[in-house]
Structures are given as C-alpha cells and as structure tokens.
Scaffold this motif. Structure first.
Motif, short mmCIF file in Angstrom:
data_model
loop_
_atom_site.label_atom_id
_atom_site.label_comp_id
_atom_site.label_asym_id
_atom_site.label_seq_id
_atom_site.Cartn_x
_atom_site.Cartn_y
_atom_site.Cartn_z
N GLU A 3 8.39 -4.90 7.67
CA GLU A 3 8.10 -4.06 6.51
C GLU A 3 6.98 -3.06 6.80
OE1 GLU A 3 9.38 -3.82 3.34
OE2 GLU A 3 11.05 -5.00 4.11
N ALA A 4 5.99 -3.50 7.61
CA ALA A 4 4.82 -2.66 7.83
C ALA A 4 5.15 -1.36 8.54
CB ALA A 4 3.77 -3.44 8.64
N TRP A 5 6.30 -1.31 9.22
CA TRP A 5 6.63 -0.10 9.99
C TRP A 5 7.61 0.80 9.25
CZ3 TRP A 5 3.39 0.92 13.64
CH2 TRP A 5 2.73 -0.13 14.29
N LYS A 6 7.97 0.43 8.02
CA LYS A 6 8.92 1.26 7.28
C LYS A 6 8.30 2.52 6.70
CE LYS A 6 12.24 -2.38 6.21
NZ LYS A 6 13.01 -3.10 5.16
N PHE A 7 6.99 2.66 6.91
CA PHE A 7 6.34 3.89 6.46
C PHE A 7 6.88 5.12 7.20
CE2 PHE A 7 3.86 3.01 10.22
CZ PHE A 7 3.54 4.26 10.71
N THR A 8 7.54 4.90 8.34
CA THR A 8 8.07 6.02 9.10
C THR A 8 9.11 6.81 8.31
OG1 THR A 8 9.76 4.63 10.13
CG2 THR A 8 7.65 4.86 11.28
N ILE A 18 0.84 -1.20 0.00
CA ILE A 18 0.00 0.00 0.00
C ILE A 18 0.87 1.24 0.00
CG2 ILE A 18 -1.64 1.33 1.37
CD1 ILE A 18 -2.97 -1.24 2.19
N LEU A 19 1.92 1.23 0.80
CA LEU A 19 2.82 2.39 0.84
C LEU A 19 3.46 2.63 -0.53
CD1 LEU A 19 4.09 4.56 2.64
CD2 LEU A 19 5.94 2.96 3.14
N GLN A 20 3.86 1.56 -1.18
CA GLN A 20 4.46 1.69 -2.51
C GLN A 20 3.45 2.27 -3.51
OE1 GLN A 20 5.88 -2.24 -3.39
NE2 GLN A 20 7.46 -2.19 -1.78
N SER A 21 2.20 1.83 -3.43
CA SER A 21 1.17 2.36 -4.32
C SER A 21 0.96 3.85 -4.09
CB SER A 21 -0.14 1.61 -4.12
OG SER A 21 -0.04 0.26 -4.49
N ILE A 22 0.96 4.26 -2.83
CA ILE A 22 0.78 5.68 -2.52
C ILE A 22 1.95 6.49 -3.07
CG2 ILE A 22 0.67 7.37 -0.65
CD1 ILE A 22 -0.81 5.27 1.02
N GLU A 23 3.15 6.04 -2.78
CA GLU A 23 4.33 6.80 -3.19
C GLU A 23 4.49 6.84 -4.71
OE1 GLU A 23 7.07 5.98 0.81
OE2 GLU A 23 7.56 4.98 -1.10
N LYS A 24 4.11 5.76 -5.39
CA LYS A 24 4.28 5.69 -6.84
C LYS A 24 3.16 6.42 -7.58
CE LYS A 24 4.55 2.42 -10.71
NZ LYS A 24 4.54 0.99 -11.11
N ASN A 25 1.92 6.13 -7.21
CA ASN A 25 0.77 6.67 -7.94
C ASN A 25 0.30 8.02 -7.44
OD1 ASN A 25 0.79 4.20 -9.32
ND2 ASN A 25 -0.73 3.29 -7.93
N ASN A 26 0.62 8.34 -6.19
CA ASN A 26 0.15 9.59 -5.58
C ASN A 26 1.29 10.24 -4.80
OD1 ASN A 26 -3.02 9.12 -5.98
ND2 ASN A 26 -2.15 7.22 -5.18
#
Length: 560
Positions: free
Chosen positions: A169-174, A138-146
C-alpha cells in the motif's frame, strides 16, 4: 498554556519554521536546499518550487525523525497540533501550508504524523524524504483534504527496507494525482539492481501530474560486476507514455544508450556471465529517441544534464522542439565535447534562454561562447543568470575584456558566477568589477578563486613573484586558527566584507544584494581528498557569503 511562539524559540532547530515576507526568491534557504540535495554553491538554474508566500503567517512544518532527540521534539509538537484547544492547535494547523518529513523507520512514530495529516486542510506542498513510501492513510488525507497539494518525493535506494515494486500500500502513491516531483538517487554496487530504475520508470508511466524529475545514477564502492542499468527499459515497453515534464535533471543517465540499456535489461536474471553472452540487438533507437516518443517535450522549461555526448546535444538542438526551454545547465563531467554542439544548444535561437550554466568545460568553450554572445546579442536578450565553471585541470580564466563586453550586452542579467585569478585588485578598479557595478541589473555575484595552496595557478595568475603558495601551511576546509590551521591570506572574511561594501557603494541601478566568494574546489570538498605536493598535503577551500539583512540594508558576511 502551550504557546507555538515559545516552542519556536525553545526548539527552533528542526520542528517549526516560519516563512516571512523577507523570503523573496526561494522557499528554502541555501542550507535547506543543500539538505534536500541541491548544491547551492554552483549557481545553476534552481528547480522551481513554486512562487513564494508573502503572508508572514504561513508556516513550514518540519518533522525531523533523524535522531531520537529531534524525534522527541517533533513528537511534542505533533501532539500539540492534534489537540482540541481551538485557540491554539486549530489555529496553528490552519497556518501550515507546507510539511517536510525526513528520517528513518527506526526512529519516530508515524501514527502521530498520520493523525496530524488528517487534520491539515490548507496544504500546498509536502516534501516526503522518509523511506518506504507514503502510508495509504496519509495519502488519502492529502488527496481528500488538500486536492491541489503537490507532493515532492525523494527516493534513495539505500534507505529503503522494501522493494518499491512489491505492490504494498505504501508504494501506491505513484498513481496519485498529487505527485508533482520525484528526486531519486540510485547507488549501484556489486549486486544486480533493477528494481530502483523499474520503480522510477513506473512513477513516470503512472503519475499523471508529475512535473519534475531529478535522477542521479552512480556507482559507489570498489566492487563491480552486478547488472546496473543506466537507462530505462524502453524496448520492453514500446507503448509507454510519460507525463509532460517541466523540469528534468539527469546525472549518470545515458541518453545515448540503446533502448535495452546495452543488454542490461535483456539479460536480467541471467546470472554472473551475462556480460559475455550474446543476446538480441536493440531496436535501433537510443534512449533519447524512445523518450522523445514517450513524452511531450513542449512543456520543458528547465533542463540540467551531466555527462552526455555530442550526439545527444545535437539531437536536443536540431532534432527536437523545445519551445518552453528557458533554463539550461550542461555539465561536461568525464565527456570531451566539441565547442559547437555546446554553444549551439546554449544559444538556441528559437527562444533566448533566461539561465545558462556550463560546468567542467575547457576555458576555450567559455571564450567561444562569449564570442557567440557578442556576435548575436539577441541570444542573451532575456538572460538573467549566467554561470561558467572550468574543469579542475584547466587553470585558465575567461578574458577580462570578454567578460566586460558580455555584461554590457546583457540587459537583464541578475546573477553571474565566474572564476577569476587570486591576485586581482580587490577594489572597484579591477576591470570586471567596473562592469559589475555599471550593470543596472546585476544583484547576485559569485566569484571563484583558486586555493591558496594550488601552486599550479601561479602561472595563470601571473603572480609567481608575489606569493609562494607551495610554502604555505595547508589544511582541509577547517579555517579554525585555534586548531593550528592558517586561514587564506587573500580571500577571507575581511576580503569578502570589504569587497561587498565597495561594490554596493559604487553599484548603479539595482543594488547588489548578495556576494559569494568560493575558494578552491568547494563543490568537491566531501569527495576524494585533493593532494597537491604529495601524500598528506591538501588544499584549503572556503565559502564566504555576504548578503543584505532586513529593510535597513545591513550587510552581513559569514563563512563555511
């Protein structure tokens, strides 16, 4: 054929929320703000969520995985959004600008959520209130598409089933450049808890574009004894740097504490006897001193602090430059403040504030502040919002003449939140009401009244001969007369409707768009029960909201 409009009507509770042009001030209603965690009943400066959309085709997708029923509704619509029908699902996806996800890991299917995020390409904001971090996909989709999308993350320690510092991996959004806001509630109990504050410290030191921090630290339960730090471990990280925050709210964080949080971080892992051990001393700095060195404070426009000391207020006022500060909220909490420190910060001469809210102060502080405003009108030349709430143990009220003078000297005042006695004449003949209607700028008025069952206010009201509060039958919050409870005899729906209509009719300048009447300690209605005359006797509280509906100007009032 599946229609999103039909689905809105069928499942409007949680899944698909349209934002219309009627939404002018906030991207959330008061109820939604309360669900996010902000209390709308005390009108302090609200956190900035961004400018509202004017396009009625813009939508917020609310994914509720809170109950099995809500999750099923969300799943149906998520499957629709991932469909291939270009005339429906694809168009609907283009209209989605905001996504909110909330719930628990035991309920719901995140694979559907991941699939939807991979297809959303016009997102502006994501409100993540789901525990255990943000999945990497999900984070990758946000960063790539938005790439310009802002993530508002809500962290609650008792919801999380994983240590946020475990490297998963889930906490790498920080580290994500999209992380814009962090709202964190840390609840301490009887066990050691270092990992939550370590996580928040890690976010501040790694998220390059973080602009908002809302941090609440507190204890729950009757067991004490664990190591519970109430300040960051600056001492072990002398070179740390934080991004320049624009909004900072601290509740329970002790800015006056040492950089090792009073030995808490030094004795991490020492076991039960740590509190009686002797360790090395701090480095001579307070947590605020270290925070000043770690962050550029020149961008901060909203500051909300609770329970700080006079030393902290003096440092903020005299030792720091806050050129962008426009919104200030100070809650005294359990602290005893002297008037001067609070008033000096609230009348900061370098830049007149646009919003000032003081809560849990003695009435004398409010009186002296109004006097300072009167002697220095330049300090309120830009003021749009003023709130004052006295301590629950202080039964006085701000003098009518000082309120009236303050209003007449405030050329831009739009919102006002004050406590007044119960026995006043609920018409435009009451002196402060005359000031309200003569103000060309006031549009939102909040009035707070003592509970009908709080007989201690008889003296302050001067109404002992008129009402025998102590003889009334009492109840707690529920105003349903069918259950045998008696509504407030003075402040009720009829009172709210009548006052709203009369004030709007007589109002000069900008129309009065909203009136809130709050009875009793509404803010604390979910906390400890307030006993009045003995065990089992409790005080009524109520909240009545009146507002204007639609372009026709219809008046509506509802209670909670």
């Amino acid at each position: 054929m599946f229609s999103p409009r039909f689905f809105t009507l069928a499942c409007a509770a949680t899944v698909w929320i349209g934002l219309s042009a009627a939404w002018q001030k906030r991207p959330f209603t008061s109820k939604q703000l309360r669900e996010i965690g902000y209390d709308p009943s005390f009108e302090g400066p609200l956190p900035y969520f961004g400018d509202p959309y004017a396009d009625p085709s813009v939508y917020l997708l609310d994914i509720a995985l809170t109950t099995s029923g809500d999750a099923n509704k969300s799943h149906v619509y998520l499957k629709y959004l991932t469909g291939s029908d270009p005339n429906n699902s694809q168009i609907s996806r283009r209209n989605i600008r905001e996504v909110r996800i909330r719930g628990s890991p035991e309920i719901g299917d995140l694979s559907l959520v991941e699939n939807v995020f991979s297809k959303l390409e016009r997102l502006d904001r994501v409100y993540w209130e789901y525990p255990d971090g943000i999945p990497a996909s999900i984070l990758q989709s946000i960063e790539k598409n938005n790439p310009s999308c802002q993530i508002y993350y809500k962290h609650r320690d008792y919801y999380s089933s994983h240590n946020p510092n475990d490297g998963s991996e889930a906490w790498k959004f920080t580290h994500s450049p999209n992380l814009y806001s962090l709202k964190a509630e840390v609840i301490y109990g009887g066990k050691d808890n270092f990992h939550d504050l370590e996580f928040i410290f890690n976010v501040l030191s790694t998220a390059p574009n973080l602009k908002m921090l809302d941090l609440h630290l507190h204890h729950a339960g009757c067991v004490y004894g664990g190591a519970n730090p109430y300040a960051f471990d600056f001492k072990s990280h002398p070179s740390v740097r934080f991004p320049p925050l624009e909004v900072l709210r601290l509740d329970g964080y002790q800015l006056e504490e040492r950089t090792d949080a009073g030995y808490e971080w030094y004795f991490k892992g020492f076991g039960w006897g740590r509190r009686w051990a002797r360790g090395e001393k701090g480095d001579g700095r307070t947590s605020l001193d270290a925070w000043r060195e770690a962050m550029d404070w020149s961008h901060l426009h909203t500051l909300d602090i609770l329970g700080q000391t006079n030393i902290t207020l003096n440092t903020l006022r005299y030792d720091m430059e806050l050129p962008a500060l426009r919104n200030l909220t100070i809650s005294a909490g359990w602290r005893e403040f002297t008037n001067e420190e609070t008033i000096s910060l609230a009348t900061y001469p370098a830049n007149p504030l646009e919003a000032i809210s003081l809560k849990d102060f003695d009435v004398k502080v409010g009186e002296d502040l109004l006097d300072r405003f009167s002697s220095n009108p330049a300090s309120i030349s830009e003021l749009k919002h003023f709130s004052f709430g006295a301590r629950s143990t202080d039964i006085g009220f701000l003098p009518q003449e000082k309120i009236s003078k303050f209003i007449s000297n405030s050329p831009k005042l739009e919102k006002l939140d004050l406590a007044i006695p119960r026995h006043v004449n609920m018409s435009t003949k009451y002196e402060p009401f005359k000031s309200f209607i003569s103000s060309p700028t006031i549009q939102h008025l909040t009035l707070r009244f003592p509970s009908a069952d709080d007989y201690e206010y008889e003296i302050a009201d001067g109404s002992t001969s008129q009402f025998d509060y102590s003889s009334m039958e009492v109840s707690w919050a529920d105003m349903d007369t069918e259950k045998g409870n008696i509504p407030d005899p003075l402040i009720n729906k009829e009172t709210a409707q009548g006052l709203f209509k009369s004030l709007r009719t007589a109002k000069k300048g900008d129309e009065l768009k909203r009136l809130d009447l709050i009875v009793g300690n509404w803010d604390g209605r979910h906390g400890h029960k307030e006993y009045l005359l003995g065990e089992g006797i409790r005080m009524r509280v109520a909240l009545w909201r009146c507002w204007v509906v639609g372009l026709e100007g219809m008046e509506r009032c509802e209670g909670e």
